[in-house]
Design an enzyme around this catalytic site. Structure first.
Site, PDB file in Angstrom:
ATOM      1  N   CYS A   2      50.374  30.700  -3.320  1.00 45.67           N
ATOM      2  CA  CYS A   2      51.060  31.951  -3.577  1.00 45.67           C
ATOM      3  C   CYS A   2      52.477  31.681  -4.102  1.00 45.67           C
ATOM      4  CB  CYS A   2      51.159  32.854  -2.351  1.00 45.67           C
ATOM      5  SG  CYS A   2      49.556  33.290  -1.672  1.00 45.67           S
ATOM      6  N   ARG A  30      50.977  28.158  -8.563  1.00 39.72           N
ATOM      7  CA  ARG A  30      50.850  28.117  -7.105  1.00 39.72           C
ATOM      8  C   ARG A  30      49.645  28.905  -6.601  1.00 39.72           C
ATOM      9  NH1 ARG A  30      55.670  26.494  -4.597  1.00 39.72           N
ATOM     10  NH2 ARG A  30      54.906  27.399  -2.674  1.00 39.72           N
ATOM     11  N   TRP A  78      46.911  33.130  -3.902  1.00 41.47           N
ATOM     12  CA  TRP A  78      45.779  32.241  -3.659  1.00 41.47           C
ATOM     13  C   TRP A  78      45.176  32.762  -2.358  1.00 41.47           C
ATOM     14  CZ3 TRP A  78      44.003  28.814   0.090  1.00 41.47           C
ATOM     15  CH2 TRP A  78      42.991  27.939  -0.306  1.00 41.47           C
ATOM     16  N   ASN A 105      53.435  34.754   1.605  1.00 41.47           N
ATOM     17  CA  ASN A 105      52.769  33.467   1.381  1.00 41.47           C
ATOM     18  C   ASN A 105      52.539  32.858   2.752  1.00 41.47           C
ATOM     19  OD1 ASN A 105      51.912  30.947   0.502  1.00 41.47           O
ATOM     20  ND2 ASN A 105      54.005  30.181   0.194  1.00 41.47           N
ATOM     21  N   GLY A 106      51.323  32.357   3.014  1.00 46.00           N
ATOM     22  CA  GLY A 106      51.056  31.724   4.303  1.00 46.00           C
ATOM     23  C   GLY A 106      49.938  32.437   5.043  1.00 46.00           C
ATOM     24  N   GLU A 488      41.017   8.317  -7.508  1.00 42.90           N
ATOM     25  CA  GLU A 488      41.824   9.306  -8.225  1.00 42.90           C
ATOM     26  C   GLU A 488      41.120   9.747  -9.514  1.00 42.90           C
ATOM     27  OE1 GLU A 488      44.128  11.239  -7.737  1.00 42.90           O
ATOM     28  OE2 GLU A 488      45.181  11.650  -9.601  1.00 42.90           O
ATOM     29  N   LYS A 492      40.171  13.630 -10.305  1.00 42.25           N
ATOM     30  CA  LYS A 492      40.604  14.348 -11.517  1.00 42.25           C
ATOM     31  C   LYS A 492      39.397  15.019 -12.183  1.00 42.25           C
ATOM     32  CE  LYS A 492      44.653  14.364 -11.320  1.00 42.25           C
ATOM     33  NZ  LYS A 492      44.623  14.253  -9.962  1.00 42.25           N
ATOM     34  N   GLU A 495      38.121  18.051 -10.004  1.00 44.74           N
ATOM     35  CA  GLU A 495      38.948  19.260  -9.944  1.00 44.74           C
ATOM     36  C   GLU A 495      39.124  19.926 -11.303  1.00 44.74           C
ATOM     37  OE1 GLU A 495      43.065  18.842  -8.654  1.00 44.74           O
ATOM     38  OE2 GLU A 495      43.164  16.828  -9.468  1.00 44.74           O
ATOM     39  N   HIS A 511      25.932  -1.886  -0.798  1.00 44.78           N
ATOM     40  CA  HIS A 511      25.632  -1.426   0.566  1.00 44.78           C
ATOM     41  C   HIS A 511      25.100   0.004   0.565  1.00 44.78           C
ATOM     42  CE1 HIS A 511      27.431  -5.073   2.102  1.00 44.78           C
ATOM     43  NE2 HIS A 511      28.447  -4.857   1.281  1.00 44.78           N
ATOM     44  N   LYS A 614      48.487  24.808  -6.654  1.00 46.88           N
ATOM     45  CA  LYS A 614      49.313  23.604  -6.739  1.00 46.88           C
ATOM     46  C   LYS A 614      49.841  23.174  -5.373  1.00 46.88           C
ATOM     47  CE  LYS A 614      51.576  20.421  -8.971  1.00 46.88           C
ATOM     48  NZ  LYS A 614      50.747  19.266  -9.358  1.00 46.88           N
TER      49      LYS A 614
HETATM   50  C1  AGP Z   1      45.673  16.527  -7.148  1.00 48.62           C
HETATM   51  O1  AGP Z   1      45.456  16.683  -8.489  1.00 48.62           O
HETATM   52  C2  AGP Z   1      45.829  17.754  -6.372  1.00 48.62           C
HETATM   53  N1  AGP Z   1      46.678  18.708  -6.936  1.00 48.62           N
HETATM   54  C3  AGP Z   1      46.021  17.547  -4.874  1.00 48.62           C
HETATM   55  O2  AGP Z   1      45.113  16.587  -4.427  1.00 48.62           O
HETATM   56  C4  AGP Z   1      47.453  17.192  -4.389  1.00 48.62           C
HETATM   57  O3  AGP Z   1      47.777  15.892  -4.746  1.00 48.62           O
HETATM   58  C5  AGP Z   1      47.507  17.384  -2.869  1.00 48.62           C
HETATM   59  O4  AGP Z   1      47.208  18.723  -2.576  1.00 48.62           O
HETATM   60  C6  AGP Z   1      48.839  17.010  -2.287  1.00 48.62           C
HETATM   61  O5  AGP Z   1      49.869  17.795  -2.806  1.00 48.62           O
HETATM   62  P1  AGP Z   1      51.381  17.399  -2.570  1.00 48.62           P
HETATM   63  O6  AGP Z   1      51.606  16.099  -3.271  1.00 48.62           O
HETATM   64  O7  AGP Z   1      52.172  18.518  -3.174  1.00 48.62           O
HETATM   65  O8  AGP Z   1      51.573  17.279  -1.093  1.00 48.62           O
END
Ligand code: AGP
Length: 619
Positions: A2, A30, A78, A105-106, A488, A492, A495, A511, A614
């Protein structure tokens, strides 16, 4: 999660709406499943809200314009409680005649009990949100007290959970009141106008003078100033600071997407994170750490807490810091840390890694570590955010604002900061590898140019991404520091492109996961430098052979000059030579570019992938 904007100015015109909408556009990363605004006009509080991206709200405002105003609030959502519908979008109304509007937000954890209480008193609800409970409570208190700040103060004392709340009232034009607990809120100071935002991006187009609020504080802004009090009513003060980047840093700058721009900013992210870390003689100095050298020398265990991409940076840190300092390093997903009865004491350094500095899981892990007596250090990209404030020490990364939901430049900056921390600890403790610190710092300083060089070679990766757009599953393998890179790369792709992707430690393949290999299965393999000790390079080449023999399409990321991989590679992506420990800064780049272009080829929104936000500011 949010985005929140608040504005008060002197002029009764469209400025309030323009400022709020501009702020929302910058904060849309966000959360983007609905958006809304409330303006205090001469006729009362007018609101507009729409499910979907901000564009839908813009269309609504063009079709049904609001009256002019000098006070406004805005929200991008969100969803947590209640689906992403027009009705659940913020703002929500409260008080007599719905004259109060509130955004949030929250999560208000005790909203069920509060809602029952309000219903018993005759209240009716229009949404399924927890937010509307807060709106109704603040509205009722305003009707009783006639003061928005005091109404907010009374209500926040009854709320449990994490929240930022912003409220306006028809009878208090020229006033926005905000409150925060475990959720971000910053103040922007202008000339005859003032701002509130989830982060400074909300108002960076108007002012760089910002004020950071403390935990459990309420702020009231008017065109002439701001006042801060604690939830207990005691006078308080925020901490002023100047934002060091300008609005252009939060714009696309000629790129089609923020993610593409941020990938191309990676050489700077690494270079800037290294700036000012050494004296002329090469000795590392981390002045900003705020922890005494003696205290750091006593550390006998390090636990990294982080989520998602940041946790993969932590996995790289484990290899580097253990190698350089011989201090055992454990990496714990922040949301698991609290529940695994962690072994932590006053000789443990808990290092949190977070781009946003607001990730609730990570924040809670840091608080738990503090309760257990640990020393806490935050590696963070966002000045004034909550996690560094809650930590004993901070090491800022200097990646600049990261807007795209998928983290790229922050990842490279986090890894860089972890290297710097590891080398600093090695130097401080005089461990075996302390003498190497200067040499490694020199090698690190060469990395921005290498990343730049690599970014210029991405043509084949982009072609591959385009012709692989129909892939149903992609696997990623790596060993040593290549293992987190593989994880990673898979994250990527998941997501951004919504493709099933898995990262494995290459040694683990036999394994179990090798059963997944069937003819044509694409597998990326991150190959360590041939200089990696213990013949690891040879072992990974064998792993490539094993999967190739079973029909896999092997896409191999190998250093320049490494020809051992050629007989077993369907495709080779070359990266510049570099010391084995620093290779993640390069090896991940083609994987970011691959995911970006594959998602683009599928017609997906790479900056705002579905279901994500985000900053994950709820647990
Ligand atoms: C990665 O592309 C994501 N946006 C997510 O995994 C992110 O790294 C994670 O939510 C942690 O966020 P932060 O670094 O703001 O704590």
């Amino acid at each position: 999660m949010c985005g929140i904007v608040g504005y008060v100015g002197r002029s009764m015109d469209d400025t309030a709406l323009d400022v709020v909408m501009e702020g929302l556009a910058r904060l849309e990363y966000r959360g983007y499943d609905s958006a809304g605004v409330a303006l205090v006009t001469e006729d009362g509080v007018e609101t507009a809200k729409r499910a979907g991206k901000l564009e839908n709200l813009r269309s609504e405002l063009s079709a049904h314009p609001l009256a002019v105003a000098r006070t406004g609030i805005g929200h991008t959502r969100w969803a947590t409680h209640g689906g992403p519908t027009d009705g659940n979008a913020h703002p929500h109304r409260g008080g007599e005649g719905g004259r109060l509007a509130l955004i949030h937000n929250g999560i208000i954890e005790n909203f069920h009990a509060l809602k029952k209480e309000l219903e018993a008193a005759g209240a009716e609800f229009e949404s399924e949100t927890d937010t509307e409970v807060a709106a109704q409570l603040v509205g009722r208190e305003y009707d009783r007290l006639g003061d928005l700040t005091e109404a907010m103060r009374v209500v926040v004392g009854r709320l449990e959970g994490a929240f930022t709340l912003l409220a306006v009232h028809a009878d208090s034009p020229g006033v926005v009141v905000g409150a925060r607990r475990n959720s971000p809120l910053v103040v922007g100071l202008g000339d005859g106008e003032n701002f509130l935002g989830s982060d400074v991006a909300a108002f960076i187009g108007h002012t760089r003078h910002a004020v950071e609020l403390g935990q459990d504080q309420i702020v009231t802004i008017t065109p002439d100033g701001h006042t801060v009090i604690g939830f207990d009513g005691s006078p308080a003060q925020g901490k002023g600071y100047e934002v060091t980047w300008d609005a252009s840093a939060a714009e696309k700058g000629g790129y089609d997407t923020f993610m593409e721009k941020e990938i191309h900013e990676q050489p700077h992210a690494v270079g800037d994170t290294l700036l000012g870390r050494t004296k002329d003689d090469g000795e590392l100095v981390l002045d900003e750490l705020r922890i005494s050298e003696d205290r750091l020398r006593q550390v006998d265990r390090i636990t990294v807490v982080a989520c998602g991409t940041a946790a993969y940076a932590g996995m790289v840190a484990k290899y580097a810091i253990e190698h350089w300092t011989r201090i055992p390093v454990e990496v714990s997903l922040a949301h698991e840390f609290r529940y695994c009865d962690p072994i932590v004491d006053d000789r443990t350094l808990v290092v949190s890694i977070s781009q946003s500095g607001e990730t609730m899981d990570t924040l809670m892990a840091v608080k738990h570590a503090t309760e257990l007596g640990a020393l806490t250090l935050s590696i963070c990209n966002t000045h004034g955010s909550t996690i560094p404030r809650e930590s004993d020490a901070v090491l800022y990364t200097h990646a600049g604002p990261e807007i795209a939901v998928a983290s790229t430049k922050a990842f490279l900056a986090q890894i860089t900061a972890c290297y710097v921390l590891g080398l600093y600890l090695a130097q401080l403790r005089g461990e075996t590898y302390a003498d190497d610190a200067k040499a490694v710092m020199n090698e690190l300083r060469e990395m921005p140019d290498k990343v730049e060089d690599l970014l210029g070679r991405m043509g084949r990766v982009i072609e591959m991404a385009e012709f692989m757009a129909d892939s149903r599953a992609v696997l990623f393998l790596g060993r040593h520091v290549g293992f987190p890179v593989a994880m990673e790369g898979a994250l990527k792709l998941k997501e951004l492109a919504y493709i099933h992707a898995e990262g494995f430690a290459a040694g683990e393949l036999k394994h179990g996961p090798i059963a997944l290999i069937e003819p044509g299965q694409p597998v990326f393999v991150v190959v360590p430098s041939p200089d990696t000790p213990h013949e690891l390079h040879k072992k990974v080449v064998s792993n490539i052979q094993e999967i190739r023999a079973r029909g896999a399409r092997t896409i191999v990321i190998a250093h320049d000059g490494d020809d051992d991989v050629l007989p077993f590679a369907s495709e080779v992506i070359r990266i510049p030579q570099c010391p084995p420990m620093l290779a993640p800064l390069l090896a991940v780049v083609p994987l970011q570019v691959f995911a970006l272009h594959l998602a683009t080829a599928k017609g997906l929104d790479v900056d705002q992938p579905r279901n994500l936000a985000k900053s994950v500011t709820v647990e």
